[in-house]
Design a protein around this motif. Structure first.
Motif, PDB file in Angstrom:
ATOM      1  N   VAL A 108       0.845  -1.186   0.000  1.00 22.56           N
ATOM      2  CA  VAL A 108       0.000   0.000   0.000  1.00 22.56           C
ATOM      3  C   VAL A 108       0.887   1.245   0.000  1.00 22.56           C
ATOM      4  CG1 VAL A 108      -0.216   0.039   2.529  1.00 22.56           C
ATOM      5  CG2 VAL A 108      -1.975   1.108   1.141  1.00 22.56           C
ATOM      6  N   GLN A 109       0.459   2.248  -0.742  1.00 15.68           N
ATOM      7  CA  GLN A 109       1.183   3.512  -0.738  1.00 15.68           C
ATOM      8  C   GLN A 109       1.090   4.129   0.656  1.00 15.68           C
ATOM      9  OE1 GLN A 109       3.059   4.828  -3.421  1.00 15.68           O
ATOM     10  NE2 GLN A 109       2.692   2.699  -3.980  1.00 15.68           N
ATOM     11  N   ALA A 110       2.184   4.651   1.154  1.00 12.96           N
ATOM     12  CA  ALA A 110       2.245   5.173   2.525  1.00 12.96           C
ATOM     13  C   ALA A 110       1.213   6.268   2.779  1.00 12.96           C
ATOM     14  CB  ALA A 110       3.648   5.677   2.832  1.00 12.96           C
ATOM     15  N   VAL A 111       0.932   7.086   1.791  1.00 17.66           N
ATOM     16  CA  VAL A 111      -0.028   8.176   2.000  1.00 17.66           C
ATOM     17  C   VAL A 111      -1.426   7.668   2.311  1.00 17.66           C
ATOM     18  CG1 VAL A 111       1.254   9.889   0.651  1.00 17.66           C
ATOM     19  CG2 VAL A 111      -0.489   8.475  -0.468  1.00 17.66           C
ATOM     20  N   GLN A 112      -1.704   6.399   2.051  1.00 17.74           N
ATOM     21  CA  GLN A 112      -3.014   5.830   2.353  1.00 17.74           C
ATOM     22  C   GLN A 112      -3.154   5.443   3.825  1.00 17.74           C
ATOM     23  OE1 GLN A 112      -2.889   3.159  -1.439  1.00 17.74           O
ATOM     24  NE2 GLN A 112      -5.009   3.289  -0.732  1.00 17.74           N
ATOM     25  N   VAL A 113      -2.020   5.331   4.540  1.00 22.09           N
ATOM     26  CA  VAL A 113      -2.076   4.882   5.934  1.00 22.09           C
ATOM     27  C   VAL A 113      -1.389   5.847   6.902  1.00 22.09           C
ATOM     28  CG1 VAL A 113      -2.404   2.436   5.408  1.00 22.09           C
ATOM     29  CG2 VAL A 113      -0.078   3.366   5.537  1.00 22.09           C
ATOM     30  N   LEU A 114      -0.873   6.946   6.377  1.00 19.95           N
ATOM     31  CA  LEU A 114      -0.207   7.968   7.192  1.00 19.95           C
ATOM     32  C   LEU A 114      -0.896   9.312   7.019  1.00 19.95           C
ATOM     33  CD1 LEU A 114       3.609   7.373   6.491  1.00 19.95           C
ATOM     34  CD2 LEU A 114       2.443   7.109   8.676  1.00 19.95           C
ATOM     35  N   PRO A 115      -0.836  10.173   8.041  1.00 22.35           N
ATOM     36  CA  PRO A 115      -1.391  11.523   7.880  1.00 22.35           C
ATOM     37  C   PRO A 115      -0.453  12.462   7.126  1.00 22.35           C
ATOM     38  CG  PRO A 115      -0.549  11.245  10.099  1.00 22.35           C
ATOM     39  CD  PRO A 115      -0.418   9.901   9.418  1.00 22.35           C
ATOM     40  N   HIS A 116       0.791  12.082   6.922  1.00 23.05           N
ATOM     41  CA  HIS A 116       1.785  12.934   6.257  1.00 23.05           C
ATOM     42  C   HIS A 116       1.436  13.110   4.781  1.00 23.05           C
ATOM     43  CE1 HIS A 116       3.662  11.081   9.727  1.00 23.05           C
ATOM     44  NE2 HIS A 116       4.512  12.088   9.769  1.00 23.05           N
ATOM     45  N   ARG A 117       1.675  14.288   4.268  1.00 23.67           N
ATOM     46  CA  ARG A 117       1.369  14.577   2.869  1.00 23.67           C
ATOM     47  C   ARG A 117       2.551  15.260   2.198  1.00 23.67           C
ATOM     48  NH1 ARG A 117      -1.457  11.144   3.468  1.00 23.67           N
ATOM     49  NH2 ARG A 117      -3.697  11.111   3.615  1.00 23.67           N
ATOM     50  N   ASN A 118       2.517  15.206   0.875  1.00 16.37           N
ATOM     51  CA  ASN A 118       3.509  15.853   0.028  1.00 16.37           C
ATOM     52  C   ASN A 118       4.919  15.441   0.441  1.00 16.37           C
ATOM     53  OD1 ASN A 118       1.397  17.136  -1.405  1.00 16.37           O
ATOM     54  ND2 ASN A 118       1.281  18.672   0.216  1.00 16.37           N
ATOM     55  N   SER A 119       5.829  16.384   0.559  1.00 17.65           N
ATOM     56  CA  SER A 119       7.227  16.048   0.845  1.00 17.65           C
ATOM     57  C   SER A 119       7.447  15.532   2.258  1.00 17.65           C
ATOM     58  CB  SER A 119       8.130  17.257   0.594  1.00 17.65           C
ATOM     59  OG  SER A 119       7.825  18.293   1.491  1.00 17.65           O
ATOM     60  N   ALA A 156       2.902   3.923   9.734  1.00 18.56           N
ATOM     61  CA  ALA A 156       2.220   3.234   8.642  1.00 18.56           C
ATOM     62  C   ALA A 156       1.691   1.883   9.112  1.00 18.56           C
ATOM     63  CB  ALA A 156       3.165   3.062   7.454  1.00 18.56           C
ATOM     64  N   MET A 157       2.473   1.193   9.941  1.00 15.05           N
ATOM     65  CA  MET A 157       2.023  -0.080  10.502  1.00 15.05           C
ATOM     66  C   MET A 157       0.751   0.136  11.317  1.00 15.05           C
ATOM     67  SD  MET A 157       3.980  -2.750  13.080  1.00 15.05           S
ATOM     68  CE  MET A 157       4.150  -1.607  14.428  1.00 15.05           C
ATOM     69  N   MET A 158       0.767   1.121  12.214  1.00 13.81           N
ATOM     70  CA  MET A 158      -0.396   1.386  13.064  1.00 13.81           C
ATOM     71  C   MET A 158      -1.606   1.812  12.219  1.00 13.81           C
ATOM     72  SD  MET A 158       0.833   0.648  15.960  1.00 13.81           S
ATOM     73  CE  MET A 158       2.359   0.576  16.869  1.00 13.81           C
ATOM     74  N   GLY A 159      -1.361   2.629  11.199  1.00 19.28           N
ATOM     75  CA  GLY A 159      -2.445   3.073  10.326  1.00 19.28           C
ATOM     76  C   GLY A 159      -3.044   1.930   9.525  1.00 19.28           C
ATOM     77  N   PHE A 160      -2.188   1.057   9.016  1.00 21.61           N
ATOM     78  CA  PHE A 160      -2.665  -0.095   8.253  1.00 21.61           C
ATOM     79  C   PHE A 160      -3.505  -1.012   9.133  1.00 21.61           C
ATOM     80  CE2 PHE A 160      -2.254  -4.462   6.797  1.00 21.61           C
ATOM     81  CZ  PHE A 160      -2.688  -4.354   5.481  1.00 21.61           C
ATOM     82  N   LEU A 161      -2.998  -1.323  10.324  1.00 16.83           N
ATOM     83  CA  LEU A 161      -3.721  -2.212  11.239  1.00 16.83           C
ATOM     84  C   LEU A 161      -5.067  -1.603  11.663  1.00 16.83           C
ATOM     85  CD1 LEU A 161      -0.750  -3.496  13.422  1.00 16.83           C
ATOM     86  CD2 LEU A 161      -1.976  -4.750  11.606  1.00 16.83           C
ATOM     87  N   ALA A 162      -5.075  -0.299  11.921  1.00 18.86           N
ATOM     88  CA  ALA A 162      -6.322   0.361  12.298  1.00 18.86           C
ATOM     89  C   ALA A 162      -7.339   0.283  11.159  1.00 18.86           C
ATOM     90  CB  ALA A 162      -6.056   1.819  12.680  1.00 18.86           C
ATOM     91  N   GLN A 163      -6.910   0.582   9.940  1.00 16.18           N
ATOM     92  CA  GLN A 163      -7.824   0.534   8.796  1.00 16.18           C
ATOM     93  C   GLN A 163      -8.320  -0.883   8.538  1.00 16.18           C
ATOM     94  OE1 GLN A 163      -6.634   2.601   5.245  1.00 16.18           O
ATOM     95  NE2 GLN A 163      -5.833   4.335   6.395  1.00 16.18           N
ATOM     96  N   ALA A 164      -7.449  -1.875   8.728  1.00 18.64           N
ATOM     97  CA  ALA A 164      -7.850  -3.267   8.537  1.00 18.64           C
ATOM     98  C   ALA A 164      -8.935  -3.680   9.531  1.00 18.64           C
ATOM     99  CB  ALA A 164      -6.631  -4.182   8.658  1.00 18.64           C
ATOM    100  N   GLN A 165      -8.973  -3.002  10.690  1.00 20.71           N
ATOM    101  CA  GLN A 165      -9.988  -3.280  11.714  1.00 20.71           C
ATOM    102  C   GLN A 165     -11.172  -2.326  11.623  1.00 20.71           C
ATOM    103  OE1 GLN A 165      -7.706  -2.990  15.324  1.00 20.71           O
ATOM    104  NE2 GLN A 165      -6.584  -4.875  14.927  1.00 20.71           N
ATOM    105  N   GLY A 166     -11.194  -1.502  10.568  1.00 19.83           N
ATOM    106  CA  GLY A 166     -12.303  -0.582  10.372  1.00 19.83           C
ATOM    107  C   GLY A 166     -12.260   0.647  11.249  1.00 19.83           C
ATOM    108  N   ARG A 167     -11.084   0.934  11.828  1.00 17.58           N
ATOM    109  CA  ARG A 167     -10.937   2.107  12.698  1.00 17.58           C
ATOM    110  C   ARG A 167     -10.145   3.186  11.977  1.00 17.58           C
ATOM    111  NH1 ARG A 167      -7.588   1.286  16.804  1.00 17.58           N
ATOM    112  NH2 ARG A 167      -6.698  -0.605  15.978  1.00 17.58           N
ATOM    113  N   SER A 168     -10.255   4.396  12.474  1.00 16.15           N
ATOM    114  CA  SER A 168      -9.437   5.497  11.964  1.00 16.15           C
ATOM    115  C   SER A 168      -8.006   5.314  12.460  1.00 16.15           C
ATOM    116  CB  SER A 168      -9.960   6.837  12.464  1.00 16.15           C
ATOM    117  OG  SER A 168     -11.254   7.053  11.989  1.00 16.15           O
TER     118      SER A 168
END
Length: 142
Positions: free
Chosen positions: A6-17, A65-77
């Motif tokens: 997965v692209q990191a921007v899909q699981v992280l709040p960081h944007r652009n550079s 990114a790990m925490m974001g991916f796991l949260a999304q996989a569980q349907g959480r923000s």
């Protein structure tokens, strides 16, 4: 459902550079692996080399990114975490423009809202940096 890689921007709040990792390629409850290609316009490139502090940011973003991916996989923000500490940080090899780095993080322990992770960053099979980071996750009850 979100799947790897997965692209990191899909699981992280960081944007652009400020999004320093490119792709999360592996992830489970205790570990994650991400990739980044260091190009000329990478925010932490100085001259042709990676600024030493960037290794810590790469590790922290891989953990995020790990925490974001796991949260999304569980349907959480995704949880918004904060880097609060670094220990045993060692640089073995300085990365340069056009290097592709592999960042690996592994959870060592969790105490309340603090997660301690060890990290290693590789270029090919060469260990560039390693250490431990501490991340504060204020919303672990979500």
């Amino acid at each position: 459902m979100i799947t790897l890689p997965v692209q990191a921007v899909q699981v992280l709040p960081h944007r652009n550079s400020m999004c320093c990792i490119d792709t999360l390629v592996a992830c489970d409850e205790n570990s994650a692996t991400a990739l980044v290609c260091l190009n000329d316009d990478f925010i932490f490139i100085e001259g042709k080399h990676l600024n030493p502090a960037a290794y810590i940011e790469l590790a922290a973003q891989t953990a995020g990114a790990m925490m974001g991916f796991l949260a999304q996989a569980q349907g959480r923000s995704p949880l918004e975490g904060f880097l609060v500490g670094v220990q045993n940080f060692t640089i073995h090899h300085i990365a340069s423009v056009n290097d592709i780095l592999t960042i690996k993080v592994l959870i060592n322990s969790v105490f309340e809202q603090i997660t301690v992770l060890e990290f290693q960053i590789y270029k090919d099979n060469i260990l560039c940096a390693e250490g431990n980071i501490k991340v504060y996750l204020p919303n672990t009850s979500q």
